[in-house]
Design a protein around this motif. Structure first.
Motif, short mmCIF file in Angstrom:
data_model
loop_
_atom_site.label_atom_id
_atom_site.label_comp_id
_atom_site.label_asym_id
_atom_site.label_seq_id
_atom_site.Cartn_x
_atom_site.Cartn_y
_atom_site.Cartn_z
N ARG A 89 26.03 -30.46 34.50
CA ARG A 89 26.55 -31.56 33.69
C ARG A 89 25.52 -32.01 32.67
NH1 ARG A 89 25.82 -36.89 34.35
NH2 ARG A 89 24.65 -36.37 36.22
N MET A 90 24.26 -32.00 33.11
CA MET A 90 23.21 -32.51 32.23
C MET A 90 22.82 -31.50 31.16
SD MET A 90 20.69 -35.02 34.11
CE MET A 90 19.93 -34.07 35.38
N ARG B 111 27.77 -38.01 42.43
CA ARG B 111 28.51 -36.85 41.90
C ARG B 111 28.15 -35.59 42.65
NH1 ARG B 111 26.65 -38.57 37.29
NH2 ARG B 111 28.09 -39.67 35.92
N ASP B 112 29.15 -34.75 42.87
CA ASP B 112 28.94 -33.45 43.50
C ASP B 112 28.62 -32.39 42.46
OD1 ASP B 112 29.59 -34.06 46.21
OD2 ASP B 112 31.72 -34.09 45.68
N PHE B 113 27.78 -31.43 42.84
CA PHE B 113 27.76 -30.17 42.13
C PHE B 113 28.95 -29.35 42.63
CE2 PHE B 113 23.18 -31.07 41.63
CZ PHE B 113 23.05 -30.79 40.28
N PRO C 264 17.64 -32.65 41.91
CA PRO C 264 19.05 -32.33 42.16
C PRO C 264 19.25 -31.65 43.52
CG PRO C 264 18.14 -30.92 40.43
CD PRO C 264 17.12 -31.98 40.71
N GLU C 265 18.23 -30.91 43.97
CA GLU C 265 18.30 -30.39 45.33
C GLU C 265 17.11 -30.94 46.10
OE1 GLU C 265 17.35 -26.08 45.84
OE2 GLU C 265 17.62 -25.96 43.71
N ASP D 185 24.29 -34.49 41.98
CA ASP D 185 24.28 -34.35 40.52
C ASP D 185 24.14 -35.73 39.90
OD1 ASP D 185 24.46 -33.58 37.93
OD2 ASP D 185 26.59 -33.12 37.97
N GLU D 186 22.92 -36.25 39.96
CA GLU D 186 22.66 -37.57 39.41
C GLU D 186 21.78 -37.44 38.19
OE1 GLU D 186 22.37 -40.83 42.85
OE2 GLU D 186 20.97 -39.18 43.05
N ASP D 187 21.83 -38.46 37.35
CA ASP D 187 20.86 -38.52 36.29
C ASP D 187 19.52 -38.75 36.96
OD1 ASP D 187 22.83 -38.22 34.30
OD2 ASP D 187 23.42 -40.29 34.67
N LEU D 188 18.58 -37.86 36.69
CA LEU D 188 17.38 -37.83 37.51
C LEU D 188 16.37 -38.86 37.06
CD1 LEU D 188 17.09 -33.97 37.74
CD2 LEU D 188 18.06 -35.53 39.40
N PHE E 196 22.37 -31.79 47.89
CA PHE E 196 22.51 -31.70 46.44
C PHE E 196 23.18 -32.95 45.90
CE2 PHE E 196 22.67 -27.68 48.57
CZ PHE E 196 21.79 -26.89 47.85
N VAL F 285 17.80 -23.42 45.49
CA VAL F 285 19.18 -22.94 45.66
C VAL F 285 19.88 -22.90 44.30
CG1 VAL F 285 21.41 -23.45 46.74
CG2 VAL F 285 19.29 -23.83 48.00
N LEU F 286 19.46 -23.78 43.41
CA LEU F 286 20.03 -23.77 42.06
C LEU F 286 19.11 -22.94 41.16
CD1 LEU F 286 21.02 -27.55 41.85
CD2 LEU F 286 22.55 -25.61 42.24
N VAL G 8 27.14 -22.59 39.21
CA VAL G 8 27.26 -24.04 39.33
C VAL G 8 27.10 -24.65 37.95
CG1 VAL G 8 26.32 -26.12 40.43
CG2 VAL G 8 26.19 -23.91 41.61
N PRO G 9 28.17 -25.20 37.37
CA PRO G 9 28.04 -25.79 36.04
C PRO G 9 27.08 -26.98 36.06
CG PRO G 9 30.23 -26.23 37.00
CD PRO G 9 29.54 -25.26 37.90
N GLN H 11 36.17 -34.91 36.68
CA GLN H 11 35.03 -34.05 37.01
C GLN H 11 34.92 -32.88 36.03
OE1 GLN H 11 36.14 -33.74 41.30
NE2 GLN H 11 33.95 -33.67 41.71
N GLU I 205 33.59 -34.07 32.68
CA GLU I 205 32.15 -34.33 32.72
C GLU I 205 31.36 -33.03 32.67
OE1 GLU I 205 30.72 -38.37 34.76
OE2 GLU I 205 31.15 -36.75 36.16
N LEU I 206 31.95 -31.97 33.21
CA LEU I 206 31.26 -30.68 33.26
C LEU I 206 31.56 -29.83 32.03
CD1 LEU I 206 31.92 -29.87 37.02
CD2 LEU I 206 29.75 -30.55 36.00
N TYR J 260 23.87 -23.06 36.64
CA TYR J 260 22.95 -22.50 37.63
C TYR J 260 23.69 -21.37 38.34
CZ TYR J 260 20.78 -27.18 37.32
OH TYR J 260 20.21 -28.35 36.89
#
Lengths: 588, 588
Positions: free
Chosen positions: A184-185, B177-179, B230-231, B221-224, B219, A167-168, A181-182, A573, A576-577, A191
């Motif tokens: 953050r990382m 965190r949300d995307f 992420p999805e 938005d975490e540090d992976l 979804f 989806v991303l 979709v911005p 938010q 962070e983005l 995306y």
């Protein structure tokens, strides 16, 4: 479980059983000594009853204090009803109640939870969770579930495998606008949400999966019309080692299966197939409703050269023959003239010829055409006495479009667009490209991955507008239900396509390099099709609006009024983005 | 179709048939007068053969020019093989080729398309469409498809209906965190992508749908970490008019069905259930691997008060008994000590007691404990001669955590974590809240919609940390496969929960007002569960990595290296979205 049975399953065979039911209070009737409650759940309605003298007074007291939409749990004995309601499955019995427990109260709902509610659209959307309680809405979602699972069962049997694509993904400038979709990382990067899994399903073909499908959410950031949603669902399919015919046959099979399983409609014959050119010529539309005839007849040869300037100057003179409407009044004809003259259609006027029951002919162009000439028109249409011929003239495309709308209007007026009749049609041989006047460039009619017909490839260089594509739509009752194409699987041809579409090599490589590179590692011939699932459900459900088949739809501004989304997000938010909102809301 | 058969279906019964196959060239062997080709597709491998003298020389010529991964169409006669390969279904036959057509060439792939490839992770991800051709990867996706469709068939039979909830929803500050997705039509506002359909499925319960499920993308938005994406995909389920037991039974049913259908593993008995408190006490983990024993025994009473400061100062003295390891060498014991002392575990040291085969006892704490005392330890563990007791001491939580890891390590070393053994377990009665030292507030352990146990509600005001929730996890082989809870369905209790979680009334109303309002219109008791579908597939497939079960996964920076996403978007897109990127990339 808090219940032994649902509100839809007890019948006369259950009489004598002690049962526990749960559900919502639909209605209470208090007739002095007798109290009845209609208890509703997803499965139906069961009548509860209490009687002064034989029922516990405390229970009657509780019952009398219930309100509409209270949630209760009740215990009682199934008994045969005195006055039966044979319209519902539970109508021969009722529950003689011994216990009632209120599981949750309810405020009075803002609209009635009935098939025909008193709630307007806006209110029902705000309280969608209450709207969803109404039987017609529930049936729509149940239909949608049924269609999805039957689709999966059919395709699984045909060895299709469902594969989830991401989806991303990445934003591509071709086609409609992407939602982005911005990340953050990955600061400053975005995306995009997929408008379709197109490139991924093609990569799956390159990967050898040969029969892929997915019932999948897609996204388009478009200005919404009444019947568009920013997120919508496709039955997305792709096959390798196939030709166009194989794809049409496979998904005709799926469509017939769904009709048979769900609508109990069986199609003995193959679906008819019609070229795009014929569809435009005969119906003025690439999605003709062929539940009825009234095909276009072109009249250039008969209409031109008679000093009637409107016809002489026209790119096309074309008409339809409306059966049995010769007796249309002047007022009715004026209405039709207004209809075709409205701005969306933009016809200059409407010519009519009445082929009266007595054999005489009377037209709005008697000044220019004598009866013999008009008779030859009637012959062209194979018109019968009593028929009405309606003719438009002007620019080819606009005139066809307007006459198409007029034909549909007349079909509707005559009751020829029967809701329970289904007329599927494959429209094939779409043009590969369409010219856009504003941007002075070609656009892919389907998408840039669609393959040209091999016999037309020689036209690509000199007359790209004439090239036909291996592209096809499934149209049912004038509604486009699905569409697809045989794809390009050759890197050079794909590069050529991008170049015709105005991409530089660098742009093409940056956007779609991964796909063109993949074509260099043994890409098989492949093609596919996607059904608009929301629309497919609406067609089966007999509605024009896809919104009725979506549990939580958005409105025309893309808003979910129930959860009040979209909404502002916190500065934290945004920070962070790595984003700043440049929009300054007007001071209130 | 470009083929009459797939490469997996011909066998000795097919001998004598003329067939057309398509596929990829896996291997060519040219032995002077004879040429063999292994032709591969999704369904298997079929051997093609040509022979000088009896085959068309032009065909042999074409064959010799083929390279690995070329896509071909070939025609020929099915014949019995001279030297059979009984390991594959098509191993008794080969195709005597009469025609070969190259459908597409292939460059030499950057890694071998074999079960054990020479390609590293990074390279395989960049060319994921080639990696997906490898049989083990294909089997993973086929398994995933099988699990999804069997799940749907089972739940459909149980009257669950699949309802799609929206992907474009609203950002909520609670949890991960949300995307977010900027809205062009609503300037300055954002949608968010769902971390789960939690509130929507609860609204569906309010709406009366009573048995909902959805296999759905979520979804975060975490540090992976290595094993996060992420999805990701959930089997998301909710039921109304149920108690905890009903949910456990229902989804235990689904789990058993999947094991039976897909793994041919049948569980006769109900899955064991264990409280969170017991899991922590006996295994030091809320997801214990119960394929083997080695349960914790607490030794505070035996270990403390003997002047051994390490024990005396400890919050907890606790150990495990490792069967048959009394003969561990000093070196092996030092290794284990290093293992528990590594920073992630942080134990101060490791105490061991060897219960030798000759009945003597030898420990690292002989200075503080005599043989009789150590024998009482051995009795506590019911240790047998030859066993090794390992003891940790320190802070309760840290010690349990370290001993859990040590237990798993020892289980692994002793081969007790058998890949083909499945030990499911329900962990129940989770705490409702957990205290966070850093932010000095309570967080919901599951989520803010989880209901407290009725008998613990009186503790909410005074001792919220002690309140147990109606929350449960399904753990299989030490992996959390699913989890859920009975939800709050009462507005006041939900308001109270938000207040305990530090929301002001205004914040609670702004974020979750739609849900609390819905609770006022007849919300039934309800609860649910969500399976981590990627992890469920990985468990069934015997892998630790969910990435192996996702067609197009992202790497640890959230990047799709194949399509090179995320990426920058155009200034025009940013402008339309009323956004400015504040991040300045470092000059290269």
């Amino acid at each position: 479980m808090l219940r032994t049975h649902t509100c839809g399953e007890l019948n006369i065979q259950s009489a004598g059983q002690e049962v526990i039911l749960t559900g919502w209070v639909q209605r209470i009737r208090d007739k002095g000594g007798l109290v009845w409650i209609d208890l509703r759940d997803r499965y139906g309605i069961t009548q509860l009853m209490m009687e002064e003298g034989t029922s516990d007074p405390a229970v009657i007291e509780t019952a009398k204090e219930l309100g509409r939409e209270f949630v209760i749990q009740t215990k009682g004995l199934v008994i045969e009803r005195v006055s039966k309601n044979l319209k519902i499955p539970t109508g021969e019995i009722e529950i003689k109640v011994s216990e009632i427990k209120v599981l949750n109260k309810s405020k009075l709902p803002p609209f009635t939870i009935e098939d025909n509610t008193d709630g307007g659209e806006e209110l029902r959307m705000k309280y969608r969770y209450l709207d969803l309680r109404r039987t017609p809405v529930r049936r729509n979602l149940e239909l949608r579930h049924r269609m999805a699972i039957e689709t999966r069962i059919y395709l699984d049997k045909q060895k299709f495998i469902e594969i989830e694509t991401p989806v991303l993904i990445k934003s591509t400038p071709e086609g409609a606008r992407d939602f982005v979709v911005p990340s953050r990382m990955n600061p400053g990067e975005f995306y995009a949400l997929p408008q379709s899994p197109q490139t991924f399903k093609q990569l799956l073909m390159v990967a050898g999966y040969d029969r892929y499908y997915q019932i999948v959410k897609c996204f388009r950031d478009e200005d919404l019309r009444a019947d568009r949603q920013p997120e919508f669902t496709q039955i997305d399919c792709e096959m390798a080692f196939v030709e166009q015919n194989d794809i049409l046959n496979t998904f005709e099979g799926l469509t017939k299966y769904l009709f048979s399983r769900i609508k109990e409609v069986d199609f003995a014959d193959p679906f008819p197939r019609m070229s795009y050119a014929d569809a435009m010529k005969q119906y003025g539309s690439d999605k003709p409703d062929i539940r009825f005839g009234m095909k276009f007849e072109e009249l250039d040869d008969l209409g031109k050269g008679r000093d009637f300037k409107v016809f002489d100057d026209a790119g096309l003179v074309v008409g339809i023959c409306v059966p049995g409407c010769a007796d249309y009044t002047r007022k009715q004809l004026d209405e039709l003239t207004e209809f075709v003259k409205k701005p969306q259609l933009g016809a200059k006027g409407l010519v009519y010829i009445r082929f009266n029951l007595d054999g005489t002919i009377k037209s709005s162009v008697d000044k220019f055409f004598n009866e013999t000439e008009l008779k030859s028109w009637a012959e062209r249409f194979n018109a019968q006495p009593g028929d009405l011929i309606l003719v438009l003239a002007g620019d080819i495309n606009l005139t066809r479009k307007a006459l198409n709308e007029l034909r549909l209007e007349m079909g509707g007026r005559l009751g020829l667009r029967k809701p329970d009749t289904y007329a599927p049609l494959w429209v094939v041989d779409f043009p590969l490209l369409e010219w856009d006047q504003d941007t002075a460039r070609f656009y892919a009619m389907h998408h840039p991955f669609t393959s040209p017909k091999p016999e037309d490839i020689h036209l690509l260089a000199g007359s790209p507008g004439e090239v036909r594509a291996n592209a096809y739509d499934l149209v049912i009752n004038g509604v486009e239900i699905g569409g697809g194409s045989i794809r390009i699987h050759d890197k050079e041809l794909q590069k050529n396509m991008f170049s015709i579409l105005g991409f530089t090599d660098e742009q093409a490589q940056a956007q779609f390099g991964f796909l063109m590179n993949a074509f260099e590692f043994g890409a098989p011939p492949h093609g596919g099709l996607a059904f608009g699932f929301d629309r497919f459900c609406a067609l089966f459900g007999g509605s024009d609006s896809i919104r009725d088949y979506i549990a939580f739809p958005k409105n025309n501004s893309g808003r979910d009024v129930m959860i009040d989304s979209p909404a502002i997000i916190s500065d934290e938010q945004l920070k962070e983005l790595n984003l700043k909102v440049t929009f300054e809301p007007a001071k209130k």
